[in-house]
Each structure stands twice: as structure tokens, then as C-alpha cells.
Design a protein around this motif. Structure first.
Motif, PDB file in Angstrom:
ATOM      1  N   ARG A 269       0.313  -4.985 -13.225  1.00  0.00           N
ATOM      2  CA  ARG A 269       1.353  -4.018 -12.814  1.00  0.00           C
ATOM      3  C   ARG A 269       0.936  -3.273 -11.551  1.00  0.00           C
ATOM      4  O   ARG A 269       1.738  -3.095 -10.636  1.00  0.00           O
ATOM      5  CB  ARG A 269       1.620  -3.033 -13.945  1.00  0.00           C
ATOM      6  N   ALA A 270      -0.310  -2.822 -11.525  1.00  0.00           N
ATOM      7  CA  ALA A 270      -0.809  -2.095 -10.352  1.00  0.00           C
ATOM      8  C   ALA A 270      -0.775  -2.968  -9.109  1.00  0.00           C
ATOM      9  O   ALA A 270      -0.369  -2.513  -8.023  1.00  0.00           O
ATOM     10  CB  ALA A 270      -2.220  -1.574 -10.617  1.00  0.00           C
ATOM     11  N   LEU A 271      -1.180  -4.228  -9.249  1.00  0.00           N
ATOM     12  CA  LEU A 271      -1.174  -5.139  -8.104  1.00  0.00           C
ATOM     13  C   LEU A 271       0.241  -5.442  -7.625  1.00  0.00           C
ATOM     14  O   LEU A 271       0.491  -5.480  -6.417  1.00  0.00           O
ATOM     15  CB  LEU A 271      -1.901  -6.452  -8.451  1.00  0.00           C
ATOM     16  N   THR A 272       1.174  -5.654  -8.560  1.00  0.00           N
ATOM     17  CA  THR A 272       2.541  -5.962  -8.139  1.00  0.00           C
ATOM     18  C   THR A 272       3.215  -4.746  -7.521  1.00  0.00           C
ATOM     19  O   THR A 272       4.021  -4.896  -6.610  1.00  0.00           O
ATOM     20  CB  THR A 272       3.395  -6.522  -9.294  1.00  0.00           C
ATOM     21  N   GLU A 273       2.867  -3.546  -7.993  1.00  0.00           N
ATOM     22  CA  GLU A 273       3.415  -2.334  -7.372  1.00  0.00           C
ATOM     23  C   GLU A 273       2.889  -2.180  -5.947  1.00  0.00           C
ATOM     24  O   GLU A 273       3.618  -1.766  -5.052  1.00  0.00           O
ATOM     25  CB  GLU A 273       3.060  -1.102  -8.199  1.00  0.00           C
ATOM     26  N   LYS A 274       1.622  -2.507  -5.738  1.00  0.00           N
ATOM     27  CA  LYS A 274       1.002  -2.326  -4.428  1.00  0.00           C
ATOM     28  C   LYS A 274       1.327  -3.460  -3.458  1.00  0.00           C
ATOM     29  O   LYS A 274       1.603  -3.217  -2.283  1.00  0.00           O
ATOM     30  CB  LYS A 274      -0.512  -2.209  -4.592  1.00  0.00           C
ATOM     31  N   TYR A 275       1.278  -4.716  -3.939  1.00  0.00           N
ATOM     32  CA  TYR A 275       1.402  -5.871  -3.053  1.00  0.00           C
ATOM     33  C   TYR A 275       2.689  -6.672  -3.214  1.00  0.00           C
ATOM     34  O   TYR A 275       2.907  -7.620  -2.459  1.00  0.00           O
ATOM     35  CB  TYR A 275       0.208  -6.819  -3.252  1.00  0.00           C
TER      36      TYR A 275
ATOM     37  N   ALA B  42       0.790 -10.081  -4.733  1.00  0.00           N
ATOM     38  CA  ALA B  42      -0.193  -9.724  -5.762  1.00  0.00           C
ATOM     39  C   ALA B  42      -0.856 -10.958  -6.352  1.00  0.00           C
ATOM     40  O   ALA B  42      -2.051 -10.948  -6.645  1.00  0.00           O
ATOM     41  CB  ALA B  42       0.472  -8.909  -6.864  1.00  0.00           C
TER      42      ALA B  42
ATOM     43  N   THR C  89       0.149 -11.418 -14.027  1.00  0.00           N
ATOM     44  CA  THR C  89       0.907 -11.243 -12.781  1.00  0.00           C
ATOM     45  C   THR C  89       2.005 -12.293 -12.682  1.00  0.00           C
ATOM     46  O   THR C  89       3.144 -11.978 -12.291  1.00  0.00           O
ATOM     47  CB  THR C  89      -0.033 -11.329 -11.558  1.00  0.00           C
TER      48      THR C  89
END
Length: 90
Positions: free
Chosen positions: A40-46, A50, A80
Motif C-alpha cells: 500500500r505504501a509503495l503504490t501510494e508513493k509510486y 511500485a 502489490t
């Protein structure tokens, strides 16, 4: 002055190992963040990138022989993929 605590004496070598009781450990003691939280953190950021980020990190872990990190990143990649698939379906 005595350092004897009245408890069992400390021993070195095999004798210490043979007399040491097994310690119960939490199954999460050595685990890092939850793969889904990481995804979730990666998809929100990238966003869609991600997945490429997670795959690159897994490749780095594999290249240096870090099996624990490689397995962790593999789980993040799977999470992811699920998240991005759900986003595409929405």
C-alpha cells in the motif's frame, strides 16, 4: 565481594547449550512490516511503478544472497500485484 546470584552457574561450551532451556518466541519476532502494508505504501508513493520498485529491491536482495530480504520482497511483490490489479478493475 561475591558475584554469585544464587542462580545457576554460567558455563561455556556444549554444557551451557545442553542445559539451556528452549525459549518460546513469537512467530512475528523477526518479521518486518506486513507485506500488504508495504505494498500500500509503495503504490501510494509510486503508483504503477511500485511493482518495478519492489522487483528491483528483490533483485538486489537476490544478488547479494539475502534470502530473507528476497522472500520478504517477493511477498511485497505479490501484494502489490493484487493491489494494482484491484485498482485496474475498479
Amino acid at each position: 565481594m561475591s558475584i554469585d546470584s544464587g542462580g545457576p552457574l554460567l558455563r561455556h561450551g556444549a554444557a551451557a547449550l545442553a542445559e539451556t532451556p528452549a525459549v518460546e518466541r513469537s512467530s512475528r519476532m523477526f518479521e518486518g512490516p506486513d507485506p500488504l502494508q508495504m505494498a500500500r505504501a509503495l503504490t501510494e508513493k509510486y503508483g504503477p511503478d511500485a511493482l518495478a520498485f519492489a522487483r528491483e529491491r528483490a533483485a538486489r536482495a537476490h544478488a547479494v544472497g539475502d534470502e530473507i530480504a528476497f522472500d520478504a520482497w517477493r511477498l511485497v511483490i505479490e501484494a502489490t500485484e493484487r493491489l494494482l490489479g484491484e485498482t485496474a478493475d475498479a
